[in-house]
Scaffold this motif. Structure first.
Motif, mmCIF file in Angstrom:
data_model
loop_
_atom_site.group_PDB
_atom_site.id
_atom_site.type_symbol
_atom_site.label_atom_id
_atom_site.label_comp_id
_atom_site.label_asym_id
_atom_site.label_seq_id
_atom_site.Cartn_x
_atom_site.Cartn_y
_atom_site.Cartn_z
ATOM 1 N N ARG A 75 2.492 12.564 -3.892
ATOM 2 C CA ARG A 75 1.420 12.183 -4.814
ATOM 3 C C ARG A 75 0.777 10.869 -4.371
ATOM 4 O O ARG A 75 1.424 10.042 -3.717
ATOM 5 N N PRO A 76 -0.492 10.664 -4.743
ATOM 6 C CA PRO A 76 -1.101 9.361 -4.489
ATOM 7 C C PRO A 76 -0.366 8.279 -5.264
ATOM 8 O O PRO A 76 0.327 8.560 -6.250
ATOM 9 N N VAL A 77 -0.510 7.046 -4.815
ATOM 10 C CA VAL A 77 0.214 5.919 -5.399
ATOM 11 C C VAL A 77 -0.753 5.000 -6.143
ATOM 12 O O VAL A 77 -1.859 4.740 -5.667
ATOM 13 N N VAL A 78 -0.322 4.539 -7.306
ATOM 14 C CA VAL A 78 -1.077 3.550 -8.081
ATOM 15 C C VAL A 78 -0.162 2.372 -8.365
ATOM 16 O O VAL A 78 1.010 2.554 -8.708
ATOM 17 N N VAL A 79 -0.681 1.163 -8.218
ATOM 18 C CA VAL A 79 0.101 -0.036 -8.521
ATOM 19 C C VAL A 79 -0.818 -1.120 -9.066
ATOM 20 O O VAL A 79 -1.985 -1.206 -8.673
ATOM 21 N N ALA A 80 -0.313 -1.908 -9.990
ATOM 22 C CA ALA A 80 -1.023 -3.098 -10.464
ATOM 23 C C ALA A 80 -0.465 -4.304 -9.739
ATOM 24 O O ALA A 80 0.732 -4.381 -9.470
ATOM 25 N N SER A 81 -1.342 -5.252 -9.412
ATOM 26 C CA SER A 81 -0.881 -6.390 -8.609
ATOM 27 C C SER A 81 -1.810 -7.576 -8.748
ATOM 28 O O SER A 81 -3.023 -7.418 -8.892
ATOM 29 N N GLY A 82 -1.198 -8.764 -8.676
ATOM 30 C CA GLY A 82 -1.986 -9.980 -8.553
ATOM 31 C C GLY A 82 -2.365 -10.253 -7.110
ATOM 32 O O GLY A 82 -3.112 -11.169 -6.821
ATOM 33 N N GLY A 83 -1.821 -9.448 -6.175
ATOM 34 C CA GLY A 83 -2.159 -9.621 -4.765
ATOM 35 C C GLY A 83 -1.110 -9.066 -3.823
ATOM 36 O O GLY A 83 -1.321 -8.069 -3.141
ATOM 37 N N ASN A 84 0.070 -9.687 -3.775
ATOM 38 C CA ASN A 84 1.053 -9.328 -2.749
ATOM 39 C C ASN A 84 1.655 -7.940 -2.938
ATOM 40 O O ASN A 84 1.897 -7.225 -1.969
ATOM 41 N N ALA A 85 1.916 -7.547 -4.181
ATOM 42 C CA ALA A 85 2.451 -6.201 -4.403
ATOM 43 C C ALA A 85 1.433 -5.153 -3.996
ATOM 44 O O ALA A 85 1.794 -4.072 -3.511
ATOM 45 N N GLY A 86 0.162 -5.466 -4.172
ATOM 46 C CA GLY A 86 -0.890 -4.557 -3.733
ATOM 47 C C GLY A 86 -0.949 -4.446 -2.223
ATOM 48 O O GLY A 86 -1.115 -3.353 -1.669
#
Length: 315
Positions: A75-86
């Motif tokens: 599946r495609p991936v979705v993530v929320a991030s302030g920067g580095n996790a993205g």
């Protein structure tokens, strides 16, 4: 890994499994044994150069481990991030050939957003805080039928970050204390789980972002107000439940440092070592240089320099 109540319990065996899974996907980052300026003279330390990791952040370890652990899930991936996790999620997806969408708050640094784009991810801006971006990412994951990564809440993310602890164990003699920057808690919890009861881990946080410190004082995760120069990387408003359980189980310590101390440590690393890190990456060193953490006689603490994604014009 077991589950007590609603919170998974992570162990050294889980971190070792993550190391096997990651294999050569990640760098074994070096350690430098040296001295740094302290409030009363030189202080012996071992600097863990995790800022040299792929993507300039330790978070790649956790994102890759989580995706590799998902098996045949494409599946495609979705993530929320302030920067580095993205950045970490975008790079991990690029390595594994998966599509990735990163939801960032409007405050996300342009340098980090540019890095996310460079790895081929879609970037969506939503809200002014990480919390608002996270809520939208949750909705988006359901809407798209996507796999949602989390910057610090998933056991696989914490275990991946913990592989740094296994490396330190092989690179440094004896069992010195390990000073680790804290945001949502994946890094400090992962290293504590890796080292177990024989290790000693101290979380270092900006005074303006005391997620672990406040949680330990209260005996449970609590919301805190964020106001720090390191908030783009250490901007979680609440320590993760998994990180809290590990911190209590392994008696993880906590010290606070000022933004001025973080800035001074960051400038010192550039001036004396020609090392470029973001504010979060210098936070653990700030504890040594400011005197917030004072080593015992003969002790050489390990200081984790966690990330290098920064705007060079800020020096």
């Amino acid at each position: 890994m077991t589950t007590v109540g609603r919170v998974p319990r992570l162990y050294r065996s889980d971190v070792r499994a993550a190391r096997r899974r990651l294999g050569r996907h990640v760098r074994v980052t070096p350690v430098c044994h040296t001295e740094v300026a302290g409030p009363h003279g030189p202080v012996a330390v071992s600097l863990k150069f995790e800022y040299l990791q792929h993507g300039g952040t330790f978070k790649v370890r956790g994102s890759l481990n989580a995706l590799l652990a998902s098996g045949n899930d494409e599946r495609p991936v979705v993530v929320a991030s302030g920067g580095n996790a993205g950045i970490a999620a975008a790079l991990a997806c690029a390595i594994l050939g998966r599509s990735c969408t990163v939801v960032v708050p409007e405050s996300a640094p342009h340098t980090k957003v540019a890095a996310i784009w460079a790895y081929g991810a879609e970037v969506l801006w939503h809200g002014t805080t990480y919390g608002e971006a996270t809520r939208y990412a949750e909705e988006l994951a359901v809407e798209r039928g996507a796999l949602q990564l989390h910057a610090y809440g998933l056991p696989e993310v914490v275990a991946g970050a913990g592989t740094i602890g296994l490396e330190i164990e092989r690179q440094v003699r004896a069992r010195p204390p390990v000073l680790v920057p804290v945001g949502g808690g994946a890094l400090v919890a992962g290293i504590a789980a890796a080292l177990g009861l024989r290790g000693r881990v101290i979380g270092v946080e900006p005074a303006g972002a005391p997620t672990l410190n406040a949680a330990l004082a209260a005996g449970r995760p609590v919301d805190v107000h964020i106001n720090s120069i390191a908030s783009d990387a250490l901007g979680a408003t609440r320590i993760g439940d998994l990180a809290m359980e590990i911190a209590q189980r392994y008696a993880v310590g906590s010290v606070l440092v000022s933004d001025d101390a973080i800035s001074m440590a960051r400038e010192y690393l550039w001036r004396e070592f020609r090392i470029v890190v973001e504010p979060a990456g210098a936070t653990a060193l700030a504890a040594i240089q400011s005197g917030a953490y004072v080593p015992e006689p003969g002790e050489r603490p390990v200081v984790v320099l966690s990330g290098a994604n920064t705007d060079l014009t800020t020096f």
